[in-house]
Design a protein around this motif. Structure first.
Motif, short mmCIF file in Angstrom:
data_model
loop_
_atom_site.label_atom_id
_atom_site.label_comp_id
_atom_site.label_asym_id
_atom_site.label_seq_id
_atom_site.Cartn_x
_atom_site.Cartn_y
_atom_site.Cartn_z
N ARG A 233 3.18 6.96 0.84
CA ARG A 233 2.27 7.04 0.94
C ARG A 233 1.73 8.74 2.03
NH1 ARG A 233 1.87 2.38 3.90
NH2 ARG A 233 1.34 3.35 5.48
N ALA B 197 -1.81 11.53 5.74
CA ALA B 197 -0.89 9.99 5.08
C ALA B 197 -0.89 8.85 6.47
CB ALA B 197 0.41 10.67 5.20
N TYR C 66 -4.01 8.36 -1.20
CA TYR C 66 -2.90 8.65 -0.56
C TYR C 66 -3.36 10.20 -0.36
CZ TYR C 66 -1.60 4.12 -1.59
OH TYR C 66 -1.17 3.11 -2.08
N ASP D 185 0.75 -1.14 -0.14
CA ASP D 185 -0.18 0.16 -0.56
C ASP D 185 1.03 1.43 0.18
OD1 ASP D 185 -2.53 1.80 0.14
OD2 ASP D 185 -2.72 1.01 2.06
N SER E 53 -5.68 1.36 2.11
CA SER E 53 -6.89 1.18 0.94
C SER E 53 -7.51 -0.01 0.25
CB SER E 53 -4.85 1.41 -0.51
OG SER E 53 -4.79 2.66 0.12
N SER F 62 6.88 2.19 2.11
CA SER F 62 5.38 2.16 1.90
C SER F 62 4.72 3.50 2.69
CB SER F 62 4.23 1.06 1.39
OG SER F 62 4.31 0.28 0.98
N THR F 63 5.20 3.38 3.75
CA THR F 63 4.81 4.72 4.45
C THR F 63 4.61 6.11 4.46
OG1 THR F 63 4.47 3.10 6.97
CG2 THR F 63 4.72 5.44 7.28
N ILE G 276 -1.42 5.48 -8.54
CA ILE G 276 -1.29 6.12 -7.86
C ILE G 276 -3.10 7.75 -7.94
CG2 ILE G 276 -0.76 7.46 -5.63
CD1 ILE G 276 1.43 5.02 -5.70
#
Ligand code: ATP
Ligand code: MG
Length: 204
Positions: free
Chosen positions: A173, A204, A200, A21, A60, A169-170, A194
């Motif tokens: 985003r 966040a 996103y 994600d 997501s 991924s964090t 995306i």
């Protein structure tokens, strides 16, 4: 003796579970590196169902995470994507994922690929002993995560270093939420997906 008398060579199947994600080049490099080091025939990426560790943050939709994983892996003939965790519904437990994959591929040896950070959590779970019999576990190092006191079962687990990619991924985003680029952190098709799905954009 002809070849029919010999032990059939077992297929070596890598399994890369994740929320994805989004999926990013850290995941792809790790899978590629482990496939090479362990002579894997294939790596199956398995996006999670509703992940219990993250359900408070909101993840997501599964279909978006599944499609991004397909887009990212489509060009590699050794990579594939499985819907088993998404279609099962509910939280994903590695033990269920591996049970199902073993039923689907009874003739294969499974190699579960995971970040070293996640490995510590996996073996703190209740089915640790079963997991250990289901698959060989490969913990890949990633920047900022070292295995301090792994407490992992002897044998059956390998730790490998992959070329360090400081991508998460964090961070991807958060970048999108701030309007910063994620080009070259994730595959081009994922950047476009995306944007197309407006993922996103909010928190966040
Ligand atoms: P998040 O920041 O949302 O936790 P993530 O980047 O850790 O996302 P996940 O989908 O949670 O991505 O990760 C799936 C698997 O890939 C996990 O086992 C994780 O440890 C591993 N992984 C994630 N990023 C990297 C990386 N840069 N290099 C190697 N392994 C990684
Ligand atoms: Mg993670």
């Amino acid at each position: 003796a002809g070849p029919e008398d010999q032990e059939p060579v077992k297929r070596r199947l890598g399994v890369m579970g994740g929320t994805f994600d989004p999926i990013h080049h850290g995941h792809l490099v790790a899978a590629s590196e482990v496939a090479s080091l362990f002579h894997l025939d294939e790596v199956v990426f398995v996006p999670t169902g509703q992940p219990w560790q993250k359900d408070s943050h909101g993840v997501s939709p599964a279909e978006d995470r599944y499609l991004m994983t397909v887009i990212a892996t489509a060009s590699n003939p050794q990579f594939s994507v499985s819907r088993i965790d998404i279609d099962r519904g509910g939280p994903t437990y590695t033990v269920d994922t591996l049970r199902e994959l073993r039923n689907e591929h009874p003739d294969a040896d499974l190699f579960f690929i995971t970040g070293a950070d996640a490995l510590e959590q996996i073996f703190s779970w209740r089915n640790a002993q079963e997991l250990f019999h289901q698959a060989h576990f490969i913990g890949v190092t990633r920047p900022g995560h070292t295995l301090s006191d792994p407490g992992l079962p002897e044998g059956g687990v390998s730790l490998v270093e992959v070329p360090a990619l400081s991508i998460s991924s964090t961070d991807c985003r958060e970048r999108v939420a701030r309007g910063e680029p994620v080009w070259y952190l994730v595959p081009d098709g994922v950047v476009r997906y995306i944007d197309k799905r407006k993922l996103y954009k909010g928190a966040a």
